[in-house]
Design a protein around this motif. Structure first.
Motif, PDB file in Angstrom:
ATOM      1  N   THR A   1       0.760  -1.318   0.120  1.00 13.01           N
ATOM      2  CA  THR A   1      -0.106   0.011   0.013  1.00 13.01           C
ATOM      3  C   THR A   1       0.968   1.128  -0.125  1.00 13.01           C
ATOM      4  OG1 THR A   1      -1.641   1.193   1.084  1.00 13.01           O
ATOM      5  CG2 THR A   1      -0.261  -0.158   2.510  1.00 13.01           C
TER       6      THR A   1
ATOM      7  N   CYS B   1      -3.279   0.141   7.471  1.00 12.98           N
ATOM      8  CA  CYS B   1      -2.346  -0.724   8.104  1.00 12.98           C
ATOM      9  C   CYS B   1      -3.107  -1.329   9.566  1.00 12.98           C
ATOM     10  CB  CYS B   1      -1.074  -0.452   8.485  1.00 12.98           C
ATOM     11  SG  CYS B   1       0.013  -0.059   7.193  1.00 12.98           S
ATOM     12  N   ARG B   2      -3.588  -0.319  10.091  1.00 15.57           N
ATOM     13  CA  ARG B   2      -3.987  -0.755  11.435  1.00 15.57           C
ATOM     14  C   ARG B   2      -5.472  -1.615  11.164  1.00 15.57           C
ATOM     15  NH1 ARG B   2      -3.469   5.157  12.840  1.00 15.57           N
ATOM     16  NH2 ARG B   2      -1.309   5.152  13.783  1.00 15.57           N
TER      17      ARG B   2
ATOM     18  N   ARG C   1      -4.515  -4.991  10.435  1.00 13.17           N
ATOM     19  CA  ARG C   1      -3.851  -5.489  11.584  1.00 13.17           C
ATOM     20  C   ARG C   1      -4.936  -6.037  12.637  1.00 13.17           C
ATOM     21  NH1 ARG C   1      -0.621  -7.683   9.560  1.00 13.17           N
ATOM     22  NH2 ARG C   1       1.236  -7.237   9.379  1.00 13.17           N
TER      23      ARG C   1
ATOM     24  N   ILE D   1       2.477  -6.950   5.258  1.00 15.56           N
ATOM     25  CA  ILE D   1       2.122  -5.605   4.599  1.00 15.56           C
ATOM     26  C   ILE D   1       3.576  -4.851   4.241  1.00 15.56           C
ATOM     27  CG2 ILE D   1       1.023  -3.308   4.928  1.00 15.56           C
ATOM     28  CD1 ILE D   1      -0.873  -4.549   6.993  1.00 15.56           C
TER      29      ILE D   1
ATOM     30  N   VAL E   1       4.790  -1.152   2.829  1.00 19.82           N
ATOM     31  CA  VAL E   1       4.267   0.112   2.525  1.00 19.82           C
ATOM     32  C   VAL E   1       5.250   0.854   1.558  1.00 19.82           C
ATOM     33  CG1 VAL E   1       3.011   0.565   4.673  1.00 19.82           C
ATOM     34  CG2 VAL E   1       5.225   1.208   4.316  1.00 19.82           C
TER      35      VAL E   1
ATOM     36  N   ALA F   1       4.060   3.751   9.956  1.00 19.25           N
ATOM     37  CA  ALA F   1       3.370   2.810   9.387  1.00 19.25           C
ATOM     38  C   ALA F   1       3.887   1.440  10.177  1.00 19.25           C
ATOM     39  CB  ALA F   1       3.770   2.871   7.921  1.00 19.25           C
TER      40      ALA F   1
ATOM     41  N   ALA G   1       2.971  -2.249   9.566  1.00 20.76           N
ATOM     42  CA  ALA G   1       3.442  -2.629   8.374  1.00 20.76           C
ATOM     43  C   ALA G   1       4.670  -3.470   8.747  1.00 20.76           C
ATOM     44  CB  ALA G   1       3.754  -1.300   7.504  1.00 20.76           C
TER      45      ALA G   1
ATOM     46  N   TYR H   1       9.119  -1.556   4.263  1.00 17.78           N
ATOM     47  CA  TYR H   1       8.910  -0.429   3.418  1.00 17.78           C
ATOM     48  C   TYR H   1       9.847  -0.267   2.185  1.00 17.78           C
ATOM     49  CZ  TYR H   1      12.963   1.736   5.431  1.00 17.78           C
ATOM     50  OH  TYR H   1      14.002   1.924   5.932  1.00 17.78           O
TER      51      TYR H   1
END
Lengths: 230, 404
Positions: free
Chosen positions: A54, A67-68, A71, A78, A80, A93, A98, A101
């Motif tokens: 994302t 994300c929250r 989760r 995840i 990011v 994040a 997450a 990244y």
């Protein structure tokens, strides 16, 4: 392993989604995309993916909130997509759930490597297990015996707690805050220097070459990442 | 008031010195006047003498203040008495009327002295006050300038931040697509690549690179234009042009954008020529039409109308049937990088179109604004026709004739 892994891409820029969709499906992934967080959540319920990628800056619900929300209901990996220089957002994040990244603009090879690493991660070790075994490491939680590449290592209580936490989250980028909170508790979450010292001590004990760590990897300004080894 | 002591601060010293000079002057002037008057004693009467001495006292009061004037008055009275009032040569006065005259003289002299000194003091005070006011005013101006300078600095810092944010985002986004596409294609060429894109996918990636490169290019051009507008360095090439030509040119360029809308043109029959930069105004119209198409649903109407407002101005309006622009945003849409969180993809917006449009319109001396009411958004702009000299008028007339 023959089943195609499902990836859900969430980004409001249609061109990026186009490229990612094409590139990833050529690599054998089953890909779907969503233009914003709300439709991503809808797709998530109808078509549970194995991994979510994302963007962070989107109109409407932000990537972090996504994300929250994810989760809340799942432990899926995840990744990011962030912009260089936005350290604060990256940390937020990661704290929001997450796993990793990637900084825009990124090469496809880099993204693919992260996807592979995140998907390959062994499922998180459950809290009840007595023995944690991962890569070069073996921890017997009952006797508190720690061995690295077969050799026994003596750790102080805090070093032990730190290593156990790292071992429980292999491959994941762990923020300073998350590490401090997990090992020292909520009051210490600002003491990054403190953490640095302990990481240094731990490296001296478990790394074959503490100056070039292979296991405890630094993510500059964000935190650390643990690689248990082959 | 006690006499000032020797070692006082200079202003007091100066005042003391001034008064001392005044006493001296009184001491000299009155006897001098008396002497002069004595010379003419046989031709003038007592009244004249009294008035003359009064005049001297007045002069001393004006020049040296109240106290020397009092001294002059006293001295004048004594001289008047001694030298002029019978019996002359003594301080006694025979005629009781002369007592009255003497007293009146003294009172008048003192009063005149006081009054004129008072008047002078008042004049000095008001002068002082005026200077004070001027000084305060100057200080106020300086403080105000400093404050607005600080505010301007703050504002420009804020704008710079917003600018940087927007620029960063709008540059990185196309770069991301380009890099992702390029690296995918490069991966393909590696010998160990286990994957191969089919021809269609390959083509699509290349097209994406092409489109995003164009996007980056357009963005940098818009930035440059905006920077020129900001710096006041817009170079307009103004020529007498027909507005309908400009509108049609803009619509032709926007054909692809508007293919899903119903475009209606309503241009007044008597539209005069206007002295404008055709390309720039066409760009403004293009931007407005582009926005209308972007922010209104497919199939709805986009209406462009133009007409004369008065002898000097033309008005042009572009309206759509979309969701319109809320009242509180009607000014802000013209800000640089303003981007409403709209339903459709924000991608091609980039937020600079209206800011540039405003820059162009205002550089022509016109105005651009959002009109209220109606269903969708209505953007209106006015353009002054431009100066007309003899040659211009003729040119206008002849090209108008050629057009018909």
């Amino acid at each position: 392993m023959n089943e195609k892994k499902r990836i859900l891409i969430v980004d409001d820029e249609p061109q990026i989604t186009r490229v990612l969709r094409m590139s990833l499906s050529t690599r054998g992934y089953d890909v779907r995309s969503a233009a914003d967080a709300e439709s991503a959540l809808e797709t998530f319920h109808d078509w549970p993916p194995d991994l979510v990628i994302t963007d962070l800056s989107m109109p409407g619900m932000s990537g972090i909130d996504l994300c929250r929300r994810l989760r809340d209901v799942s432990q899926i990996p995840i990744i990011v997509l962030s912009v260089k220089g936005e350290e604060r957002t990256k940390v937020d994040a990661l704290d929001a759930g997450a796993d990793d990244y990637v900084t825009k603009p990124f090469g496809m090879d880099e993204l693919l490597a992260r996807i592979r690493a995140t998907l390959r991660r062994a499922p998180l070790v459950r809290d009840g297990e007595a023995v944690l075994e991962e890569g070069d490491f073996r921890i017997d939680t009952e006797s508190r015996a720690v061995s690295v590449r077969g050799k026994e290592v003596h750790l102080t209580p805090k070093e032990y707690d730190l290593l156990v936490y790292l071992l429980r989250h292999p491959g994941k980028v762990l923020t300073h805050r998350a590490l401090l909170a997990a090992v020292w508790g909520g009051n210490y979450v600002e003491q990054t220097e403190y953490l640095r010292v302990f990481i240094g001590q731990l490296r001296k004990k478990i790394e074959s070459d503490p100056a070039s760590p292979r296991h405890i990897l630094t993510e500059p300004w964000i935190g650390y990442r643990f690689d248990p080894g082959a | 008031r006690a006499r000032p002591a020797r070692c006082m601060i200079s202003p007091m010293r100066a005042a003391f010195q001034k008064r001392a000079t005044g006493y001296l002057a009184a001491l000299l002037a009155i006897p001098a006047a008396t002497f002069l008057l004595k010379l003419f004693r046989d031709h003038i009467n007592s009244t004249t003498v009294a008035l003359a001495l009064l005049l001297v006292t007045l002069f001393i009061a004006l020049k040296w203040g109240a106290r020397p004037a009092v001294a002059a008055s006293l001295l004048g009275m004594l001289c008047f008495n001694f030298f002029f009032l019978p019996p002359v040569g003594t301080f006694t006065i025979a005629d009781p009327e002369n007592w009255v005259a003497l007293s009146v003289f003294l009172i008048t002299a003192v009063t005149v002295g006081q009054l004129s000194a008072h008047a002078r003091r008042r004049a000095e005070e008001s002068e002082e006050r005026r200077r004070e006011i001027e000084r305060l005013y100057r200080e106020l101006q300086e403080a105000f300038e400093r404050a607005s300078h600080a505010e301007a600095l703050r504002q420009s810092e804020r704008l710079k931040s917003a600018l940087l944010d927007a620029v960063t985002h709008d540059i990185r986004t196309p770069l991301t697509s380009i890099k992702a596409s390029v690296t995918t294609l490069l991966d393909e060429t590696r010998s160990d690549a286990s994957v191969a894109l089919d021809a269609a996918a390959r083509r699509e990636m290349l097209e994406i690179i092409d489109e995003e490169t164009d996007r980056l290019n357009r963005f940098s051009e818009s930035l440059l234009e905006l920077a020129r507008i900001e710096a006041g360095e817009m170079k307009l090439r103004r020529r007498w042009m027909a507005i309908d030509e400009i509108v049609l040119a803009a619509l032709e360029r926007a054909e692809l954008l508007t293919r899903r809308h119903r475009v209606e043109i309503s241009l007044a029959g008597d539209l005069p020529l206007a002295r404008v930069d055709g390309q720039a105004i066409a760009e403004v119209v293009y931007t407005l039409v582009d926005n209308a198409a972007k922010y209104s649903p497919a199939g709805t109407r986009i209406r462009i109308s133009a007409g004369r407002v008065d002898d000097l101005t033309i008005q042009l309006t572009v309206e759509d049937e979309g969701s319109g622009i809320p009242a509180e945003l009607r000014e802000r849409v013209f800000d640089k990088f303003f981007r409403a969180m709209r339903d459709s993809a924000s991608a091609s917006g980039m937020g600079m179109g209206l800011a540039i449009a405003r820059g162009i319109v205002e550089a022509h001396g016109g105005r651009i604004w959002i009109e209220e009411g109606g269903r969708g958004a209505r953007v209106a702009l006015t353009l002054p026709l431009g100066e007309r000299d003899e040659a211009g008028a003729e040119q206008m007339a002849s090209s108008a004739q050629n057009d018909r």
